[in-house]
Design a protein around this motif. Structure first.
Motif, mmCIF file in Angstrom:
data_model
loop_
_atom_site.group_PDB
_atom_site.id
_atom_site.type_symbol
_atom_site.label_atom_id
_atom_site.label_comp_id
_atom_site.label_asym_id
_atom_site.label_seq_id
_atom_site.Cartn_x
_atom_site.Cartn_y
_atom_site.Cartn_z
ATOM 1 N N ILE A 1 -8.181 -33.863 -29.286
ATOM 2 C CA ILE A 1 -7.136 -32.853 -28.427
ATOM 3 C C ILE A 1 -7.261 -32.988 -27.084
ATOM 4 O O ILE A 1 -7.910 -33.149 -26.395
ATOM 5 C CB ILE A 1 -7.804 -31.386 -28.959
ATOM 6 N N THR A 2 -5.861 -33.183 -26.628
ATOM 7 C CA THR A 2 -5.694 -33.773 -25.272
ATOM 8 C C THR A 2 -5.007 -32.937 -24.325
ATOM 9 O O THR A 2 -3.974 -32.309 -24.388
ATOM 10 C CB THR A 2 -4.946 -35.117 -25.289
ATOM 11 N N PRO A 3 -5.575 -32.494 -23.063
ATOM 12 C CA PRO A 3 -4.870 -31.631 -22.124
ATOM 13 C C PRO A 3 -3.746 -32.753 -21.281
ATOM 14 O O PRO A 3 -4.029 -33.742 -20.933
ATOM 15 C CB PRO A 3 -6.026 -31.153 -21.279
ATOM 16 N N PHE A 4 -2.469 -32.203 -21.208
ATOM 17 C CA PHE A 4 -1.260 -33.029 -20.647
ATOM 18 C C PHE A 4 -0.700 -32.189 -19.564
ATOM 19 O O PHE A 4 -0.331 -33.099 -18.602
ATOM 20 C CB PHE A 4 -0.654 -33.449 -21.657
ATOM 21 N N ALA A 5 -0.924 -31.094 -19.174
ATOM 22 C CA ALA A 5 -0.340 -30.301 -18.296
ATOM 23 C C ALA A 5 -1.006 -28.996 -18.151
ATOM 24 O O ALA A 5 -1.630 -28.394 -18.904
ATOM 25 C CB ALA A 5 1.271 -29.857 -18.649
ATOM 26 N N THR A 6 -0.769 -28.679 -16.754
ATOM 27 C CA THR A 6 -1.354 -27.161 -16.274
ATOM 28 C C THR A 6 -0.394 -26.811 -15.115
ATOM 29 O O THR A 6 0.618 -27.536 -15.177
ATOM 30 C CB THR A 6 -2.608 -27.427 -15.874
ATOM 31 N N LEU A 7 -0.746 -25.843 -14.537
ATOM 32 C CA LEU A 7 0.254 -25.267 -13.640
ATOM 33 C C LEU A 7 -0.292 -24.991 -12.134
ATOM 34 O O LEU A 7 -1.336 -25.088 -11.835
ATOM 35 C CB LEU A 7 0.510 -23.656 -14.058
ATOM 36 N N LEU A 8 0.767 -25.281 -11.228
ATOM 37 C CA LEU A 8 0.597 -24.698 -9.857
ATOM 38 C C LEU A 8 1.237 -23.133 -9.773
ATOM 39 O O LEU A 8 2.601 -23.477 -10.088
ATOM 40 C CB LEU A 8 1.253 -25.751 -8.986
ATOM 41 N N ARG A 9 0.524 -22.308 -9.887
ATOM 42 C CA ARG A 9 1.150 -21.020 -9.731
ATOM 43 C C ARG A 9 1.489 -20.622 -8.146
ATOM 44 O O ARG A 9 1.259 -21.196 -7.288
ATOM 45 C CB ARG A 9 0.153 -19.962 -10.149
ATOM 46 N N ILE A 10 2.402 -19.504 -8.508
ATOM 47 C CA ILE A 10 2.940 -18.969 -7.170
ATOM 48 C C ILE A 10 1.839 -18.266 -6.642
ATOM 49 O O ILE A 10 1.110 -17.275 -7.361
ATOM 50 C CB ILE A 10 3.919 -18.001 -7.184
ATOM 51 N N ALA A 11 1.341 -18.066 -5.212
ATOM 52 C CA ALA A 11 0.104 -17.427 -4.985
ATOM 53 C C ALA A 11 0.534 -15.943 -4.973
ATOM 54 O O ALA A 11 1.457 -15.378 -4.615
ATOM 55 C CB ALA A 11 -0.253 -17.745 -3.301
ATOM 56 N N ASP A 12 -0.568 -15.318 -5.313
ATOM 57 C CA ASP A 12 -0.543 -13.593 -5.379
ATOM 58 C C ASP A 12 -1.425 -13.078 -4.386
ATOM 59 O O ASP A 12 -2.314 -13.907 -3.710
ATOM 60 C CB ASP A 12 -0.700 -13.297 -6.893
ATOM 61 N N ALA B 1 9.864 -17.605 -14.712
ATOM 62 C CA ALA B 1 9.393 -16.602 -15.552
ATOM 63 C C ALA B 1 7.900 -16.477 -15.711
ATOM 64 O O ALA B 1 7.555 -15.496 -15.783
ATOM 65 C CB ALA B 1 10.000 -16.993 -16.942
ATOM 66 N N ILE B 2 7.168 -17.475 -15.382
ATOM 67 C CA ILE B 2 5.617 -17.561 -15.585
ATOM 68 C C ILE B 2 5.273 -17.618 -14.166
ATOM 69 O O ILE B 2 4.018 -17.906 -14.063
ATOM 70 C CB ILE B 2 5.229 -18.537 -16.492
ATOM 71 N N ARG B 3 5.931 -17.470 -13.323
ATOM 72 C CA ARG B 3 5.427 -17.298 -11.793
ATOM 73 C C ARG B 3 4.765 -18.645 -11.302
ATOM 74 O O ARG B 3 3.616 -18.375 -10.777
ATOM 75 C CB ARG B 3 4.728 -16.070 -11.550
ATOM 76 N N ALA B 4 5.193 -19.592 -11.732
ATOM 77 C CA ALA B 4 4.704 -20.993 -11.011
ATOM 78 C C ALA B 4 5.547 -22.020 -10.516
ATOM 79 O O ALA B 4 6.780 -21.655 -10.548
ATOM 80 C CB ALA B 4 4.081 -21.710 -12.522
ATOM 81 N N GLN B 5 5.120 -22.787 -9.464
ATOM 82 C CA GLN B 5 5.936 -23.705 -8.668
ATOM 83 C C GLN B 5 6.051 -25.054 -9.732
ATOM 84 O O GLN B 5 7.410 -25.474 -9.640
ATOM 85 C CB GLN B 5 4.830 -24.026 -7.593
#
Length: 303
Positions: free
Chosen positions: A117-128, A282-286
């Motif tokens: 099982i391999t991680p391939f992506a994650t997020l840079l979120r909009i700062a809150d 929609a998910i408040r990410a950059q």
């Protein structure tokens, strides 16, 4: 596979260089064919999420990106709605889920059972209001009602606590392992009652509805609730905040054929796609950024 060698008069095979090279080439071709046959090529891509709030919101937010996946992979995308964090990991391990968004602790746990099982992506979120400008991480925060009687951790002794799910990083693991150590005692000895709400949104609701006196929730989830107008920032008081936690990884099963995994990555990282931009909004990410297994060693190394 049988290879016949030319024979000498004494009955021994004549191992010519050409024959050896031919045999090696055939063996390699056979091995490559076997490996290719072992990878999985599903007729539909099945995607699931660890529950963090309203599950239909998760699917709706990601729908534009799913449209790109369907177009690129030329197969339908099916959303698998889980009953719990554990249901997502069981789906991955059983081959019933192909791609999933996992919490950091859930990922570390399922990776132990299946290293493919391999991680391939994650997020840079909009700062809150809770991230202090750090868009690459979130926090486990302990909240109470802003206008309630509790204003300190000491005031929580003998009160009711809500956790999210036993496999939630910020909603259970960090409180049980990190906060309790700082507290100097286990949570079950400090609080009158501890209950699991099911997800972060329900934990926030439990506090605001006075069903719990306090809750540990993910700062990113609370920030999203505030941004969506479901909760007011003035409704909650933060009594404790953890060290930064890496954001949830998107993972796929390693058994998927390489061309499928490559196309999945290409969709997530397509910065020119309007659908990807709509999903990120929609998910408040950059943006989506690459995720690596080593990013989650901070979870593995918890006592």
């Amino acid at each position: 596979m049988t290879i016949t060698m030319p024979m000498k008069k004494n009955g021994r095979p004549q191992r010519t260089l050409a024959a050896l090279l031919a045999a090696m080439a055939m063996s390699l071709a056979f091995a490559a064919t076997s490996i290719a046959a072992e990878c999985e090529r599903p007729t539909r891509l099945r995607i699931s999420f660890v529950p963090q709030g309203e599950l239909q919101d998760d699917g709706a937010a990601m729908k534009p990106l799913f449209e790109d996946l369907e177009h690129t992979l030329r197969m339908p995308v099916e959303i698998i709605t889980p009953a719990s964090y554990g249901a997502v990991t069981e789906g991955l391990l059983a081959g019933a889920v192909d791609v999933a968004r996992l919490g950091p602790a859930t990922y570390v746990s399922v990776r132990k059972s299946d290293p493919q099982i391999t991680p391939f992506a994650t997020l840079l979120r909009i700062a809150d209001g809770f991230s202090e400008g750090n868009a690459s991480a979130y926090y486990s925060i302990l909240i109470v009602r802003q206008h309630g009687p509790i204003t300190s951790i000491a005031g929580l002794k003998g009160k009711r606590l809500a956790l999210a799910d036993p496999e939630s990083t910020s909603g259970a693991l960090i409180p049980l392992h990190v906060f309790s150590r700082q507290l100097g005692t286990s949570l079950d000895k400090y609080f009158l009652r501890i209950g699991y709400s099911g997800n972060h949104e329900q934990s926030v609701a439990a506090v605001l509805n006075k069903e719990a006196d306090a809750a540990f929730v993910a700062s990113a989830n609370l920030g999203s609730l505030i941004a969506a107008g479901k909760v007011k920032r003035s409704d909650v008081r933060v009594l404790w905040k953890s060290a930064p936690i890496p954001f949830d990884p998107f993972v796929y099963r390693g058994q998927l054929c390489e061309d499928i995994k490559k196309k999945i990555r290409s969709v997530f990282f397509n910065k020119k796609s309007a659908n990807v931009k709509n999903t990120l909004n929609a998910i408040r990410a950059q943006e989506f950024v690459a995720a690596e297994d080593r990013n989650y060693n901070i979870i593995r190394n918890l006592p």
